[in-house]
Design a protein around this motif. Sequence first.
Motif, PDB file in Angstrom:
ATOM      1  N   ALA A   1      55.236  35.884   8.379  1.00 39.27           N
ATOM      2  CA  ALA A   1      55.236  35.801   6.914  1.00 39.27           C
ATOM      3  C   ALA A   1      55.604  34.393   6.469  1.00 39.27           C
ATOM      4  O   ALA A   1      55.033  33.852   5.511  1.00 39.27           O
ATOM      5  N   ALA A   2      56.555  33.768   7.172  1.00 29.65           N
ATOM      6  CA  ALA A   2      56.959  32.407   6.819  1.00 29.65           C
ATOM      7  C   ALA A   2      55.817  31.429   7.066  1.00 29.65           C
ATOM      8  O   ALA A   2      55.561  30.529   6.243  1.00 29.65           O
ATOM      9  N   LEU A   3      55.116  31.607   8.192  1.00 26.09           N
ATOM     10  CA  LEU A   3      53.993  30.711   8.497  1.00 26.09           C
ATOM     11  C   LEU A   3      52.907  30.823   7.447  1.00 26.09           C
ATOM     12  O   LEU A   3      52.472  29.817   6.872  1.00 26.09           O
ATOM     13  N   HIS A   4      52.472  32.039   7.181  1.00 21.64           N
ATOM     14  CA  HIS A   4      51.375  32.202   6.243  1.00 21.64           C
ATOM     15  C   HIS A   4      51.820  32.028   4.795  1.00 21.64           C
ATOM     16  O   HIS A   4      50.998  31.741   3.919  1.00 21.64           O
ATOM     17  N   GLY A   5      53.126  32.162   4.562  1.00 24.89           N
ATOM     18  CA  GLY A   5      53.629  31.897   3.223  1.00 24.89           C
ATOM     19  C   GLY A   5      53.531  30.435   2.833  1.00 24.89           C
ATOM     20  O   GLY A   5      53.606  30.091   1.648  1.00 24.89           O
ATOM     21  N   LEU A   6      53.355  29.546   3.815  1.00 27.15           N
ATOM     22  CA  LEU A   6      53.171  28.127   3.508  1.00 27.15           C
ATOM     23  C   LEU A   6      51.829  27.863   2.840  1.00 27.15           C
ATOM     24  O   LEU A   6      51.653  26.823   2.188  1.00 27.15           O
ATOM     25  N   GLN A   7      50.886  28.785   3.031  1.00 28.25           N
ATOM     26  CA  GLN A   7      49.534  28.650   2.470  1.00 28.25           C
ATOM     27  C   GLN A   7      48.912  27.321   2.869  1.00 28.25           C
ATOM     28  O   GLN A   7      48.288  26.619   2.059  1.00 28.25           O
ATOM     29  N   ALA A   8      49.107  26.968   4.116  1.00 32.77           N
ATOM     30  CA  ALA A   8      48.552  25.714   4.619  1.00 32.77           C
ATOM     31  C   ALA A   8      47.039  25.830   4.734  1.00 32.77           C
ATOM     32  O   ALA A   8      46.516  26.884   5.106  1.00 32.77           O
ATOM     33  N   PRO A   9      46.323  24.760   4.443  1.00 36.32           N
ATOM     34  CA  PRO A   9      44.862  24.789   4.597  1.00 36.32           C
ATOM     35  C   PRO A   9      44.484  25.047   6.055  1.00 36.32           C
ATOM     36  O   PRO A   9      45.233  24.722   6.974  1.00 36.32           O
ATOM     37  N   ALA A  10      43.323  25.609   6.267  1.00 36.73           N
ATOM     38  CA  ALA A  10      42.870  25.954   7.609  1.00 36.73           C
ATOM     39  C   ALA A  10      42.851  24.742   8.519  1.00 36.73           C
ATOM     40  O   ALA A  10      43.254  24.812   9.685  1.00 36.73           O
ATOM     41  N   GLU A  11      42.408  23.595   7.977  1.00 32.84           N
ATOM     42  CA  GLU A  11      42.339  22.401   8.823  1.00 32.84           C
ATOM     43  C   GLU A  11      43.728  21.911   9.234  1.00 32.84           C
ATOM     44  O   GLU A  11      43.910  21.373  10.326  1.00 32.84           O
TER      45      GLU A  11
END
Length: 337
Positions: free
Chosen positions: A301-311
């Motif tokens: 959840a913490a990783l994807h909560g960053l909403q980092a771009p795919a690249e």
Amino acid sequence: MTPGTAASAVPRRPADAVDDAPPTLPELHRRVTDWFAGSARDLPWREATCSPWGILVSEVMLQQTPVVRVLPVWHEWLDRWPSPADLAAEPSGSAVRHWGRLGYPRRALRLHAAATAVVERHGGAVPATYDDLLALPGVGTYTAAAVAAFAFGRRETVVDTNIRRVHARLFAGSALPAPALTAAETQRAAALLPHDEALSVRWNAAVMELGAVVCTARAPQCSACPVLDACAWVAAGRPAPDYVPRGQAWAGTDRQVRGAIVAVLRHSDAPIPRSLLLDTPVDLTMASAGGTAAVLPGPLAALHGLQAPAEQLERALAGLLADGLAEERADGVRLPG
């Protein structure tokens, strides 16, 4: 600066001091080391019973990381791996897994590599000389000098950020040292080092502690300084620094994303599918048929909560793989084995 000119570099006392005679260098040595004897923090790597390995681990962990964060991880490491051989017998991924939240996890890999080299080259005993320490993987000039001094009582010129700041204020009258270590700073530190071996070790530790707890970068506690009346910076009216130190950005950086991916890997004994790391799942509990996500909701959840771009996610993972902080197999990504 040469040892013969060090005393002439000692600053004059402020004009309002009762005695205008500048203190001698031996007097500064005495004052600072006496202050250290009565005011130093009680840290486990300073105890006489601490092993050279414990001191080496502390020096690596303390790079760019405050003491309060290092203490619990240092204790865990020394309990788990009380000698270099104990760490070298484990896969390098174990070092990363137990690095906790100290940041810059490549330091864990360097410690593992250093432990392996100590076993292979030195029979499992941390070497005592600067040159042998410097030859260990991941050990730089500062760490080699610090371990030689603090673990083996050697007369070495130890220069870290805190020592540089104290020297800059006390002897040069500058608010801060240069942005990067200069040859002149190293020469000055060498010239100021006491000739007596035991005193040189105490001086290194004392000046470092003075910079850490009194002569701090942002809010120096000058009233608590044992050499306040000899400080060139105070005598000059505490001039502002000629540059503004820039802290390292964190939010939104590749470092933040890399750290979040490592956190996921640290909390799993099984490889993590690449898709689970790089694709934001709609429902974390349903993201993997094997149920991997269900037991890792926090880190994922913490990783994807960053909403980092795919690249950026791809770039961060590629960097971890290239640095040896992770490895990829057919069944997924995991810490190095």
